[in-house]
Design an enzyme around this catalytic site. Structure first.
Site, PDB file in Angstrom:
ATOM      1  N   LYS A  22      63.355 -36.111   7.650  1.00 44.41           N
ATOM      2  CA  LYS A  22      64.692 -35.755   8.165  1.00 44.41           C
ATOM      3  C   LYS A  22      65.148 -34.387   7.652  1.00 44.41           C
ATOM      4  O   LYS A  22      65.566 -33.541   8.424  1.00 44.41           O
ATOM      5  CB  LYS A  22      65.699 -36.823   7.743  1.00 44.41           C
ATOM      6  CG  LYS A  22      67.150 -36.384   7.818  1.00 44.41           C
ATOM      7  CD  LYS A  22      68.072 -37.474   7.402  1.00 44.41           C
ATOM      8  CE  LYS A  22      69.101 -37.280   6.369  1.00 44.41           C
ATOM      9  NZ  LYS A  22      69.703 -36.107   5.926  1.00 44.41           N
ATOM     10  N   ASN A  23      65.079 -34.182   6.343  1.00 41.96           N
ATOM     11  CA  ASN A  23      65.683 -32.971   5.795  1.00 41.96           C
ATOM     12  C   ASN A  23      64.862 -31.721   6.078  1.00 41.96           C
ATOM     13  O   ASN A  23      65.378 -30.603   5.948  1.00 41.96           O
ATOM     14  CB  ASN A  23      65.990 -33.148   4.309  1.00 41.96           C
ATOM     15  CG  ASN A  23      67.179 -34.094   4.110  1.00 41.96           C
ATOM     16  OD1 ASN A  23      67.915 -34.389   5.055  1.00 41.96           O
ATOM     17  ND2 ASN A  23      67.350 -34.593   2.892  1.00 41.96           N
ATOM     18  N   ARG A  93      75.810 -32.688   8.322  1.00 43.95           N
ATOM     19  CA  ARG A  93      75.836 -31.794   7.166  1.00 43.95           C
ATOM     20  C   ARG A  93      75.019 -30.526   7.433  1.00 43.95           C
ATOM     21  O   ARG A  93      75.413 -29.416   7.102  1.00 43.95           O
ATOM     22  CB  ARG A  93      75.245 -32.560   5.976  1.00 43.95           C
ATOM     23  CG  ARG A  93      75.236 -31.802   4.692  1.00 43.95           C
ATOM     24  CD  ARG A  93      76.610 -31.799   4.080  1.00 43.95           C
ATOM     25  NE  ARG A  93      76.746 -30.769   3.077  1.00 43.95           N
ATOM     26  CZ  ARG A  93      77.907 -30.283   2.690  1.00 43.95           C
ATOM     27  NH1 ARG A  93      79.024 -30.732   3.195  1.00 43.95           N
ATOM     28  NH2 ARG A  93      77.969 -29.352   1.792  1.00 43.95           N
ATOM     29  N   CYS A 117      77.264 -37.075   4.361  1.00 40.04           N
ATOM     30  CA  CYS A 117      77.620 -38.109   3.382  1.00 40.04           C
ATOM     31  C   CYS A 117      78.660 -37.577   2.394  1.00 40.04           C
ATOM     32  O   CYS A 117      78.656 -36.392   2.061  1.00 40.04           O
ATOM     33  CB  CYS A 117      76.372 -38.547   2.624  1.00 40.04           C
ATOM     34  SG  CYS A 117      75.139 -39.329   3.678  1.00 40.04           S
ATOM     35  N   ARG A 122      81.436 -31.115  -1.926  1.00 37.27           N
ATOM     36  CA  ARG A 122      80.150 -30.557  -1.487  1.00 37.27           C
ATOM     37  C   ARG A 122      80.379 -29.086  -1.121  1.00 37.27           C
ATOM     38  O   ARG A 122      80.423 -28.719   0.048  1.00 37.27           O
ATOM     39  CB  ARG A 122      79.572 -31.352  -0.307  1.00 37.27           C
ATOM     40  CG  ARG A 122      79.104 -32.735  -0.715  1.00 37.27           C
ATOM     41  CD  ARG A 122      78.351 -33.462   0.384  1.00 37.27           C
ATOM     42  NE  ARG A 122      76.992 -32.971   0.555  1.00 37.27           N
ATOM     43  CZ  ARG A 122      76.085 -33.556   1.347  1.00 37.27           C
ATOM     44  NH1 ARG A 122      76.395 -34.639   2.020  1.00 37.27           N
ATOM     45  NH2 ARG A 122      74.867 -33.064   1.473  1.00 37.27           N
ATOM     46  N   PRO A 123      80.517 -28.227  -2.153  1.00 36.37           N
ATOM     47  CA  PRO A 123      80.849 -26.829  -1.883  1.00 36.37           C
ATOM     48  C   PRO A 123      79.713 -26.098  -1.178  1.00 36.37           C
ATOM     49  O   PRO A 123      78.552 -26.521  -1.246  1.00 36.37           O
ATOM     50  CB  PRO A 123      81.072 -26.243  -3.286  1.00 36.37           C
ATOM     51  CG  PRO A 123      80.371 -27.159  -4.218  1.00 36.37           C
ATOM     52  CD  PRO A 123      80.349 -28.506  -3.590  1.00 36.37           C
ATOM     53  N   ILE A 124      80.067 -24.991  -0.492  1.00 34.51           N
ATOM     54  CA  ILE A 124      79.042 -24.161   0.153  1.00 34.51           C
ATOM     55  C   ILE A 124      79.159 -22.708  -0.324  1.00 34.51           C
ATOM     56  O   ILE A 124      78.769 -21.782   0.363  1.00 34.51           O
ATOM     57  CB  ILE A 124      79.130 -24.239   1.694  1.00 34.51           C
ATOM     58  CG1 ILE A 124      80.575 -24.002   2.165  1.00 34.51           C
ATOM     59  CG2 ILE A 124      78.602 -25.551   2.226  1.00 34.51           C
ATOM     60  CD1 ILE A 124      80.683 -23.709   3.642  1.00 34.51           C
ATOM     61  N   ASP A 125      79.712 -22.557  -1.541  1.00 32.36           N
ATOM     62  CA  ASP A 125      79.925 -21.196  -2.055  1.00 32.36           C
ATOM     63  C   ASP A 125      78.619 -20.414  -2.197  1.00 32.36           C
ATOM     64  O   ASP A 125      78.608 -19.198  -2.015  1.00 32.36           O
ATOM     65  CB  ASP A 125      80.662 -21.265  -3.413  1.00 32.36           C
ATOM     66  CG  ASP A 125      79.914 -22.126  -4.412  1.00 32.36           C
ATOM     67  OD1 ASP A 125      79.657 -23.306  -4.120  1.00 32.36           O
ATOM     68  OD2 ASP A 125      79.558 -21.613  -5.497  1.00 32.36           O
ATOM     69  N   GLN A 126      77.516 -21.094  -2.499  1.00 32.99           N
ATOM     70  CA  GLN A 126      76.252 -20.361  -2.677  1.00 32.99           C
ATOM     71  C   GLN A 126      75.697 -19.867  -1.336  1.00 32.99           C
ATOM     72  O   GLN A 126      75.055 -18.817  -1.270  1.00 32.99           O
ATOM     73  CB  GLN A 126      75.205 -21.235  -3.395  1.00 32.99           C
ATOM     74  CG  GLN A 126      75.626 -21.658  -4.790  1.00 32.99           C
ATOM     75  CD  GLN A 126      75.977 -20.465  -5.668  1.00 32.99           C
ATOM     76  OE1 GLN A 126      75.194 -19.538  -5.855  1.00 32.99           O
ATOM     77  NE2 GLN A 126      77.187 -20.478  -6.210  1.00 32.99           N
ATOM     78  N   ASP A 307      68.236 -38.601  -3.705  1.00 31.69           N
ATOM     79  CA  ASP A 307      68.255 -39.393  -2.467  1.00 31.69           C
ATOM     80  C   ASP A 307      67.505 -40.716  -2.606  1.00 31.69           C
ATOM     81  O   ASP A 307      67.443 -41.502  -1.651  1.00 31.69           O
ATOM     82  CB  ASP A 307      67.686 -38.567  -1.299  1.00 31.69           C
ATOM     83  CG  ASP A 307      68.581 -37.393  -0.952  1.00 31.69           C
ATOM     84  OD1 ASP A 307      69.751 -37.389  -1.376  1.00 31.69           O
ATOM     85  OD2 ASP A 307      68.111 -36.465  -0.271  1.00 31.69           O
ATOM     86  N   ARG A 399      71.415 -42.558  10.937  1.00 31.48           N
ATOM     87  CA  ARG A 399      71.339 -41.097  10.859  1.00 31.48           C
ATOM     88  C   ARG A 399      69.998 -40.639  10.311  1.00 31.48           C
ATOM     89  O   ARG A 399      69.570 -39.518  10.598  1.00 31.48           O
ATOM     90  CB  ARG A 399      72.426 -40.557   9.899  1.00 31.48           C
ATOM     91  CG  ARG A 399      73.796 -40.430  10.503  1.00 31.48           C
ATOM     92  CD  ARG A 399      74.725 -39.718   9.517  1.00 31.48           C
ATOM     93  NE  ARG A 399      74.052 -38.616   8.894  1.00 31.48           N
ATOM     94  CZ  ARG A 399      74.097 -38.320   7.584  1.00 31.48           C
ATOM     95  NH1 ARG A 399      74.830 -39.032   6.764  1.00 31.48           N
ATOM     96  NH2 ARG A 399      73.437 -37.295   7.094  1.00 31.48           N
TER      97      ARG A 399
END
Ligand code: EPU
Length: 431
Positions: A22-23, A93, A117, A122-126, A307, A399
């Protein structure tokens, strides 16, 4: 709406085939947006996250042709750039990968802030830091991430990630593929799906070195041509079936895996008294005696995967002795433990630590899936428990697990899928 009704307490026996990862799939499908030509992607898992991502590509104007249940052909040569729809993008996501891909291709992208999830923040600053280093101006407006270079090509740059992030590493690889010059991503994540994305892009003409180590070098190229690529097997899906047989007892053969990817999971199962035998691209898992306690800390690859934390916890509920879990990646990934307690599990959670005191037996109870892996873990707990368990909110499980009911019943599990009325559709519903 559907729920799963599990009649537990039976060991599992038989063979299970593992689907594509999946990922990896949710990164490789957006990567097809960078390809100028026909791109054939094989070994895609049939799960709702993949369907959603393919739908988004179609909304962007890509031609997507289904060849068979696990193969599609994508032609994104003639796509046009417009915002990813809120309705589609917010559900998944991995929609943040559309940011890197569209920005790389058009110098402009608008993508809804991602869903997925809920494990606390769940930051996305990077992601934003890296895209900015490549020359984009990034801002959040009306629930969308908007990035632009003013139409110019992105420019390669050194990027040091402050945290090891799978998503940021993959997003920046996507953005840097068509950039001008060299991008060096330091403190990169090393998960198998990162290597898979690099292999996909390289097979289409990209120049990426170092994937699988913590320094990835992307030398920008002018264009990617078409080609064929087969996605790696899903490490976490395989681990989930391994944890299931650890919990229930029995003996199963898990086919179509890469044993190297499974080592971090295998090592812990062996400590717990489970036998794991390698046979080419299969593993044979046997659990005959009592399960033993162990301690586990989740970490980025090659550490024990976060996971797999809920699924292994399900097995540890029945181990002899007290186990300590330490969640090293997410702030809040123990929401499932409340449901486990309803089966008679003894678990105490304090921040990132969970202490599991093994019990002799679990007894079936209703549970509500709160996220993908928690849902899978509840299925494992239900299979190991005496009596009947019911799991609702199973859309989370769908999912990320292809045909989980078919695969588990193939191993002898007793699971029924039952239609239940959707509360929102009921006349007179109040609340
Ligand atoms: N983080 C930041 N800033 C960022 C990005 C991440 O601080 O900009 C932090 C996160 O808060 C977290 C850590 O870094 O504490 C790791 O997050 P990462 O970015 O690696 O996670 P992700 O890319 O959002 C992917 C998987 C998750 C998996 C994690 C960790 C996908 C679509 N999702 O998420 O998978 O838990 O990596 O391995 O690839 C799942 O499949 O069930 C799942 C949740």
């Amino acid at each position: 709406m559907k729920k799963y009704v599990i009649c537990g307490g039976k060991p599992l026996y038989g063979t299970v085939e593992i689907s594509g990862a999946k990922n990896a799939a949710v990164g490789i499908i957006p990567a097809a947006l960078l390809v100028d030509g026909l791109c054939r992607i094989e070994n895609l898992p049939q799960i709702s996250d993949v369907t959603l991502m393919l739908n988004i590509l179609q909304e962007l104007g890509a031609q997507v042709r289904t060849i068979n249940h696990s193969t599609v052909e994508v032609n994104a040569s003639a796509i046009y750039n417009h915002p990813v729809s809120y309705e589609s993008g917010r559900k998944i996501r991995a929609s943040y990968y559309l940011m890197g891909a569209l920005l790389g291709r058009f110098g402009q992208a608008e993508v809804p802030l991602p869903g997925g999830c809920d494990f606390g923040g769940r930051p996305i600053d990077q992601h934003i830091k890296g895209l900015t280093a490549l020359g984009a101006k990034v801002e959040v407006k009306n629930g969308f991430m908007c990035a632009t270079t003013g139409g110019a090509r992105l420019k390669g740059a050194p990027i040091y990630l402050d945290v090891t992030s799978v998503g940021a590493t993959m997003n920046l690889m996507l953005a840097a593929t068509l950039a001008e010059g060299m991008t060096v991503i330091e403190n990169a994540a090393k998960e198998p799906h990162i290597v898979d994305l690099a292999n996909f892009l390289n097979s289409m003409g990209a120049d990426i070195a170092g994937a699988g180590t913590d320094v990835i070098k992307v030398r920008g190229v002018e264009r990617l041509g078409g080609g064929e690529y087969s996605i790696i097997p899903d490490q976490i899906e395989a681990g989930t079936y391994m944890a299931a047989v650890a919990a229930t007892g029995g003996k199963i053969r898990v086919n179509n895996i890469i044993p190297k990817h499974m080592e971090c999971i295998t090592a812990k199962l062996e400590e717990m008294g489970v036998q794991v035998e390698e046979d080419g691209d299969s593993l044979i898992i046997t659990r005959e005696g009592a399960l033993q306690r162990t301690n586990i800390k989740t970490m980025p690859y090659p550490g024990f995967p976060t996971d797999m934390q809920p699924q292994i916890a399900a097995a540890l509920c029945l181990a002899q002795g007290t186990s300590v879990l330490t969640e090293g990646v997410w702030d809040n990934r123990y929401r499932y433990t409340e449901e486990f307690r309803r089966l008679g599990a003894r678990i105490q959670v304090d921040g990132k630590i969970a202490i599991i005191e093994g019990v002799e037996k679990l007894t079936g109870a209703p549970m509500e899936a709160c996220d993908l892996r928690a849902g899978a873990a509840m299925m494992i707990a239900g299979l190991a428990a005496q009596g009947v368990s019911e799991i609702t909110n199973i859309r989370h499980i769908e999912r990320g697990y292809e045909d989980i009911i078919g695969k588990l019943t193939g191993l002898g599990a007793d699971i029924q899928v039952v239609e239940v009325p959707d509360p929102e559709q009921q006349v007179g519903a109040v609340g």
